[in-house]
Design a protein around this motif. Structure first.
Motif, mmCIF file in Angstrom:
data_model
loop_
_atom_site.group_PDB
_atom_site.id
_atom_site.type_symbol
_atom_site.label_atom_id
_atom_site.label_comp_id
_atom_site.label_asym_id
_atom_site.label_seq_id
_atom_site.Cartn_x
_atom_site.Cartn_y
_atom_site.Cartn_z
ATOM 1 N N GLU A 162 -1.160 10.494 2.310
ATOM 2 C CA GLU A 162 -1.044 11.640 3.215
ATOM 3 C C GLU A 162 -0.090 11.279 4.344
ATOM 4 O O GLU A 162 0.073 10.110 4.679
ATOM 5 N N ILE A 163 0.533 12.267 4.951
ATOM 6 C CA ILE A 163 1.487 12.032 6.032
ATOM 7 C C ILE A 163 0.824 11.315 7.213
ATOM 8 O O ILE A 163 1.451 10.518 7.892
ATOM 9 N N GLU A 164 -0.460 11.562 7.411
ATOM 10 C CA GLU A 164 -1.180 10.912 8.510
ATOM 11 C C GLU A 164 -1.318 9.399 8.290
ATOM 12 O O GLU A 164 -1.571 8.658 9.231
ATOM 13 N N GLU A 165 -1.165 8.956 7.063
ATOM 14 C CA GLU A 165 -1.275 7.536 6.742
ATOM 15 C C GLU A 165 0.058 6.801 6.869
ATOM 16 O O GLU A 165 0.133 5.605 6.615
ATOM 17 N N ALA A 166 1.104 7.512 7.250
ATOM 18 C CA ALA A 166 2.427 6.897 7.379
ATOM 19 C C ALA A 166 2.369 5.739 8.375
ATOM 20 O O ALA A 166 1.708 5.816 9.404
ATOM 21 N N ASN A 167 3.069 4.660 8.041
ATOM 22 C CA ASN A 167 3.044 3.451 8.854
ATOM 23 C C ASN A 167 4.446 2.852 8.856
ATOM 24 O O ASN A 167 4.987 2.559 7.790
ATOM 25 N N PRO A 168 5.043 2.645 10.015
ATOM 26 C CA PRO A 168 6.416 2.118 10.050
ATOM 27 C C PRO A 168 6.543 0.691 9.511
ATOM 28 O O PRO A 168 7.636 0.250 9.195
ATOM 29 N N SER A 169 5.446 -0.024 9.358
ATOM 30 C CA SER A 169 5.519 -1.408 8.885
ATOM 31 C C SER A 169 5.249 -1.530 7.386
ATOM 32 O O SER A 169 5.070 -2.636 6.878
ATOM 33 N N ILE A 170 5.246 -0.417 6.663
ATOM 34 C CA ILE A 170 4.890 -0.427 5.237
ATOM 35 C C ILE A 170 5.813 -1.323 4.407
ATOM 36 O O ILE A 170 5.396 -1.892 3.403
ATOM 37 N N THR A 181 0.860 -1.182 0.000
ATOM 38 C CA THR A 181 0.000 0.000 0.000
ATOM 39 C C THR A 181 0.894 1.229 0.000
ATOM 40 O O THR A 181 1.998 1.195 0.528
ATOM 41 N N THR A 182 0.400 2.296 -0.580
ATOM 42 C CA THR A 182 1.165 3.532 -0.632
ATOM 43 C C THR A 182 0.379 4.622 0.080
ATOM 44 O O THR A 182 -0.726 4.952 -0.342
ATOM 45 N N PRO A 183 0.941 5.169 1.161
ATOM 46 C CA PRO A 183 0.227 6.248 1.848
ATOM 47 C C PRO A 183 0.138 7.479 0.961
ATOM 48 O O PRO A 183 1.071 7.820 0.256
#
Length: 80
Positions: free
Chosen positions: A14-22, A10-12
């Motif tokens: 917005e910055i709020e969608e950032a996820n360290p497990s991406i 998945t590609t965030p």
């Protein structure tokens, strides 16, 4: 030079969608130049593995042909 390109599932947007497990479990293209030394390649592979990604080795032409087919071809086709 050793190029790299992550292929997260998945590609965030917005910055709020950032996820360290991406990057966990995602393929990560490693594209070494012909002149890249073994130490540089090992450094990039180590970084990719620390992210939890799976190294996927491609040569530059192979990578570019896949990127063009998956990214740019659909854009051109939708414009036609």
């Amino acid at each position: 030079f050793v190029g790299g390109r992550p292929l997260p599932k998945t590609t965030p947007m917005e910055i709020e969608e950032a996820n360290p497990s991406i990057f966990e479990g995602a393929d990560y293209c490693i594209i070494p130049s012909k002149s890249a030394n073994e130490s540089a390649i090992k450094t990039v592979v180590s970084m990719v593995e620390k992210l939890g990604s799976i190294p996927l080795f491609l040569d530059p032409y192979e990578h570019d042909s896949y990127a063009a087919a998956m990214t740019y071809l659909p854009i051109v086709m939708s414009s036609a």
